[in-house]
Design a protein around this motif. Structure first.
Motif, PDB file in Angstrom:
ATOM      1  N   GLU A 148       0.827  -1.212   0.000  1.00 53.11           N
ATOM      2  CA  GLU A 148       0.000   0.000   0.000  1.00 53.11           C
ATOM      3  C   GLU A 148       0.860   1.261   0.000  1.00 53.11           C
ATOM      4  N   VAL A 151       1.987   1.873  -3.580  1.00 55.22           N
ATOM      5  CA  VAL A 151       0.868   2.329  -4.414  1.00 55.22           C
ATOM      6  C   VAL A 151       0.574   3.806  -4.144  1.00 55.22           C
ATOM      7  N   ARG A 152       0.596   4.211  -2.886  1.00 56.07           N
ATOM      8  CA  ARG A 152       0.370   5.634  -2.532  1.00 56.07           C
ATOM      9  C   ARG A 152       1.513   6.518  -3.031  1.00 56.07           C
ATOM     10  N   SER A 155       1.631   7.096  -6.752  1.00 57.28           N
ATOM     11  CA  SER A 155       0.265   7.275  -7.261  1.00 57.28           C
ATOM     12  C   SER A 155       0.189   8.098  -8.546  1.00 57.28           C
ATOM     13  N   HIS A 156       1.140   8.966  -8.809  1.00 58.80           N
ATOM     14  CA  HIS A 156       1.132   9.778 -10.029  1.00 58.80           C
ATOM     15  C   HIS A 156       1.967   9.147 -11.156  1.00 58.80           C
ATOM     16  N   GLN A 159       1.326   2.586 -13.136  1.00 60.32           N
ATOM     17  CA  GLN A 159       1.366   1.476 -12.188  1.00 60.32           C
ATOM     18  C   GLN A 159       0.763   0.225 -12.801  1.00 60.32           C
TER      19      GLN A 159
END
Length: 187
Positions: A148, A151-152, A155-156, A159
């Motif tokens: 997680e 992924v955070r 995030s930009h 992915q």
């Protein structure tokens, strides 16, 4: 087009890791040189090793701690990088490993010290200034690093997130064509 590809292995790993060697075999018929340095356990030495082979014409693959290093170079030099189950804040996680360590892949005994943690912290990129230069390959079953967080943090960025898998990134070769296209590696 990339002038060379550098694969950056993870913590307590080596240039002989499965992902490094599998991608190396894939690169045999490519026209782009492929380099996998054996990194020192001290991040300051590892940074110098990488600095000697990476420039703005280099593209990077980094796994785990190697993904952390790849992110640092990508954002500072503007080169592209694919990060595979990357460590985002290794300086937070490695505090639990302070003390004697053994890297079986390099047959090396050493002591992980606070200075190593501080060196890693100094490489942290708070905010990604060039997220378009990064591709995250992440499996949610990573038993070593919290997926997680990656992924955070990314995030930009582009992915690819797969449910399941593990820290080794199960069936990694399925993404060789995706990696080649993203990094613009010559055929």
């Amino acid at each position: 087009m990339a002038r060379k590809v550098v694969y950056i292995h993870g913590f307590n790993s080596s240039e002989l890791s499965y992902k490094a060697t599998a991608f190396g075999e894939y690169m045999l018929d490519k026209q782009t040189p492929y380099i996998v340095p054996r990194l020192h356990y001290d991040p300051r030495v590892a940074l110098a090793q990488l600095d000697s082979v990476i420039d703005s014409d280099t593209v990077l693959l980094g796994s785990s701690l190697g993904g952390y290093y790849a992110t640092y170079f990508s954002q500072h030099l503007g080169c592209k990088a694919v990060v595979i189950n990357p460590a985002v804040r290794p300086f937070s996680l490695l505090n639990d490993y302070l003390g004697p360590q053994y890297n079986p892949y390099q047959d090396c005994h050493y002591e992980l010290q606070h200075a190593h943690i501080d060196a890693l912290k100094s490489l942290y990129v708070e905010q990604l200034s060039n997220p378009e230069n990064l591709l995250l390959l992440q499996q949610t079953g990573d038993e070593v690093l919290p997926f997680e967080e990656a992924v955070r943090y990314y995030s930009h960025c582009r992915q690819i997130i797969e449910f399941g898998g593990d820290h080794s990134f199960v069936e990694f070769p399925r993404y060789f064509d995706t990696i080649t296209k993203f990094l613009t590696i010559k055929n």
